[in-house]
Design an enzyme around this catalytic site. Structure first.
Site, PDB file in Angstrom:
ATOM      1  CD1 TRP A 160     -23.184  16.738 -45.108  1.00 15.88           C
ATOM      2  CD2 TRP A 160     -23.233  16.726 -42.878  1.00 15.88           C
ATOM      3  NE1 TRP A 160     -24.273  17.470 -44.706  1.00 15.88           N
ATOM      4  CE2 TRP A 160     -24.324  17.482 -43.343  1.00 15.88           C
ATOM      5  CE3 TRP A 160     -23.056  16.581 -41.491  1.00 15.88           C
ATOM      6  CZ2 TRP A 160     -25.243  18.091 -42.482  1.00 15.88           C
ATOM      7  CZ3 TRP A 160     -23.971  17.181 -40.641  1.00 15.88           C
ATOM      8  CH2 TRP A 160     -25.046  17.922 -41.129  1.00 15.88           C
ATOM      9  CE1 TYR A 179     -26.624  18.967 -47.530  1.00 12.57           C
ATOM     10  CE2 TYR A 179     -26.243  16.685 -46.909  1.00 12.57           C
ATOM     11  CZ  TYR A 179     -26.853  17.909 -46.682  1.00 12.57           C
ATOM     12  OH  TYR A 179     -27.686  18.069 -45.601  1.00 12.57           O
ATOM     13  CG  ASP A 200     -30.516  16.362 -39.040  1.00 10.65           C
ATOM     14  OD1 ASP A 200     -30.290  16.783 -37.882  1.00 10.65           O
ATOM     15  OD2 ASP A 200     -29.671  15.737 -39.702  1.00 10.65           O
ATOM     16  CD  GLU A 201     -30.448  12.226 -41.432  1.00 10.03           C
ATOM     17  OE1 GLU A 201     -30.371  11.592 -42.482  1.00 10.03           O
ATOM     18  OE2 GLU A 201     -29.445  12.550 -40.748  1.00 10.03           O
ATOM     19  CG  ASP A 236     -24.193  14.018 -35.803  1.00  9.06           C
ATOM     20  OD1 ASP A 236     -24.789  12.947 -35.606  1.00  9.06           O
ATOM     21  OD2 ASP A 236     -24.464  14.778 -36.746  1.00  9.06           O
ATOM     22  CG  HIS A 259     -28.156  13.229 -35.916  1.00  5.75           C
ATOM     23  ND1 HIS A 259     -27.226  12.558 -36.679  1.00  5.75           N
ATOM     24  CD2 HIS A 259     -29.254  13.370 -36.686  1.00  5.75           C
ATOM     25  CE1 HIS A 259     -27.758  12.295 -37.874  1.00  5.75           C
ATOM     26  NE2 HIS A 259     -28.994  12.775 -37.911  1.00  5.75           N
TER      27      HIS A 259
HETATM   28  C1  ACM Z   1     -28.441  16.339 -42.852  1.00  6.37           C
HETATM   29  O1  ACM Z   1     -27.726  16.171 -43.832  1.00  6.37           O
HETATM   30  N1  ACM Z   1     -28.830  15.313 -42.123  1.00  6.37           N
HETATM   31  C2  ACM Z   1     -28.906  17.665 -42.454  1.00  6.37           C
END
Ligand code: ACM
Length: 553
Positions: free
Chosen positions: A484, A431, A341-342, A204, A278
């Site tokens: 995370w 999450y 993602d993102e 990341d 990322h």
């Molecule tokens: C994420 O939580 N950006 C997959």
């Protein structure tokens, strides 16, 4: 003595009332079919464990904790194996098993003088062992010999199999680096809960954690940052290198060791190599594969919105293909997670080369450029003999055919309609970095952008989306909890965030939907927490108390 008397009393109740008896078991996740019968098996120093040749390795996962906690020698007799019940014995075998139980199912029969675990595969047998351990008093998980415990198991016939094939847990080792043995601690905890897929978030913006032989700077530079960077006092934070920098990485030998450790526990590892966004840590090491040329540092403050690969350079794809090839050669599982993602689109908007590429390829916008990128990457992944999986956003602009989607912000239905497999990790329910209480002040700092995810809300999660029609439901492979670690500074803190929510996740992904019962889960969790105590796994103790109101809308 007290527990012997308690055991006898319970035995009488069980003999008289089968319904009450079923409710006296404390297995998590709840097995599919349970018939409790009168009587009990008592483990003694003379109990023998018999296994066929193929089941020896699985049997060790039973004999080791039994010997440790009871202090009994518990001889293991492969040479005397007969496929028949023998007095005062535990038999483990994959012979003559009911194949209808499926690739992870098992049958467990406890009679007053024998126990048999029978499964068509070693995976099923391993899960039978997990259940048998949870039928014993929680002290069976003690790491020292314990006396004054009646090692009794209620007579029972269990047939069990999982509802979903993907029962996942994701650990982000980029924001906080967990070393090999810390990762193995999580794998042990997963096995206890019959979770079978470990998603290892290896790269990341904040750190690159996997040695890639062809590109040594990924770990020489990308694995380290000046400090933790997320505001923790340095004495609460682990993962400092010898030179005081923060971070770390796994050598390829480390990776192989963890893969073996997981495989022995019937856990498949899905490695994640993030792209096209990322990617700050990777670009700190190799800025030539960015649009801007850098400089980048592997941290949260510098360059995060530039931490994106340049799709207009052919060399970028050579670089990524070489990395993916090493990853594919290391990991035996079928999936490689490519993130997706993102992805901030400004960098590509501001790049003349990217705009020229889009024109050349007839791509209308940056979403289509992302899709074009993902399609090329999928070709690499497939050429390496693997299937690609990525976050929701890989659906944007069209998804390559055999790719799977990890739904965190939607897309399950569209993906299933288009024939893709899907893993459910919606932020609202999956999450584990979100607060576990509405009272933030009473909790360690957690991710505040969503949540809270209270235990009772977690338990109310239904992985099968309501809008996926029955004929497409087989595309929903299962669900996963994501830990995370921007807000996590050490292993105990990580465990606190994962448990007991992961216990609820285990039940949601393994047990029958109509067997879900919050009150009964909480009853079983009181005993399960003692197992976690014995194993030294941290968890949110307050979650065992009367819950705050369920926040499910
Ligand atoms: C994420 O939580 N950006 C997959």
């Amino acid at each position: 003595m007290k527990s012997v008397i308690l055991g006898i009393t319970l035995g009488l109740i069980i003999a008289g009332n089968a319904t009450f008896a079923a409710n006296s078991l404390t297995v998590i996740p709840q097995p599919q079919q349970v018939e409790v019968q009168a009587g009990r098996f008592t483990l003694t120093s003379g109990t023998r464990i018999y296994t066929d040749f193929a089941s020896q390795a699985t049997a060790k996962f039973l004999t080791a904790p039994l010997r440790t906690a009871t202090g009994y020698p518990l001889k293991n007799g492969i040479q005397f194996f007969r496929d028949s019940t023998i007095a005062n014995s535990i038999l483990l075998t994959d012979k003559n098993a009911n194949t209808n139980l499926g690739p992870e199912g098992y049958e467990l029969t406890v009679a007053s003088n024998s126990i048999v675990i029978r499964a068509p595969t070693q995976t099923g047998l391993f899960y039978g062992v997990q259940t048998l351990l949870q039928l014993l008093p929680p002290e069976i998980f003690s790491t020292n010999a314990v006396s004054n415990v009646a090692w009794q198991i209620p007579c029972v016939h269990i047939q069990d199999w999982p509802r979903f094939q993907w029962r996942g847990f994701m650990l982000d080792v980029s924001r906080h680096f967990f070393n090999k043995s810390e990762v193995e601690t999580f794998l042990d905890a997963m096995a206890l809960h019959k979770l079978n897929t470990f998603h290892w978030h290896l790269t990341d913006d904040h750190g690159w954690r996997i040695e890639i032989k062809k590109y040594p700077k990924l770990t020489e530079i990308g694995a380290w940052r000046a400090g933790n960077g997320f505001g923790f006092p340095s004495n609460s934070t682990t993962a400092y290198g010898a030179d005081g920098r923060y971070g770390g990485f796994y050598t390829q030998d480390d990776i192989r060791e963890v893969i073996q450790y997981a495989a022995a526990r019937h856990i498949t590892i899905v490695p994640e190599i993030e792209m096209p966004g990322h990617a700050t840590a990777a670009l700190a090491a190799y800025p030539q594969y960015s649009c801007t040329g850098g400089p980048f540092t592997p941290s949260m403050t510098a360059g995060i919105f530039n931490g994106i690969y340049d799709p207009a350079k052919e060399e970028t794809f050579v670089f990524l293909a070489n990395i993916l090839k090493e990853v594919a050669q290391l990991f035996p599982g079928q999936y490689i997670h490519i993130g997706g993602d993102e992805v901030p689109k400004e960098t590509w908007q501001n790049s003349a080369d990217c705009q020229a590429l889009m024109k050349r390829e007839g791509l209308k916008n940056e979403e289509e450029l992302q899709s074009w990128f993902v399609r090329r990457i999928e070709k690499s992944v497939n050429a390496d003999g693997k299937r690609m999986i990525g976050w929701s956003e890989i659906l944007q602009g069209g998804l390559p055919q055999n790719a799977a989607v990890m739904d965190w912000i939607g897309g399950a239905k569209e993906a299933a309609r288009a024939g893709h497999d899907v893993v459910m990790t919606p932020t609202a329910y999956c999450y584990f970095d979100f607060y576990q209480s509405t009272n933030r002040a009473g909790e360690p700092k957690a991710a505040g952008w969503g949540g809270p995810l209270l235990l009772n809300k977690m338990y109310a999660f239904e992985p099968m989306p309501t809008n996926v029609p029955p004929e497409l439901q087989s595309h929903i492979l299962g669900a996963q909890g994501n830990l995370w670690t921007e807000q996590i500074s050490n292993l105990k803190h990580a465990e606190y965030m994962a448990f007991p929510r992961a216990c609820a996740l285990a039940e949601i992904t393994w047990s029958a939907k109509d067997a879900r019962n919050w009150d009964d889960f909480m009853r079983r969790l009181q005993v399960h927490a003692q197992r976690l105590d014995e194993l030294g796994i941290n968890y949110r103790h307050a979650a065992l108390e009367t819950p705050e109101p369920n926040l499910v809308k």
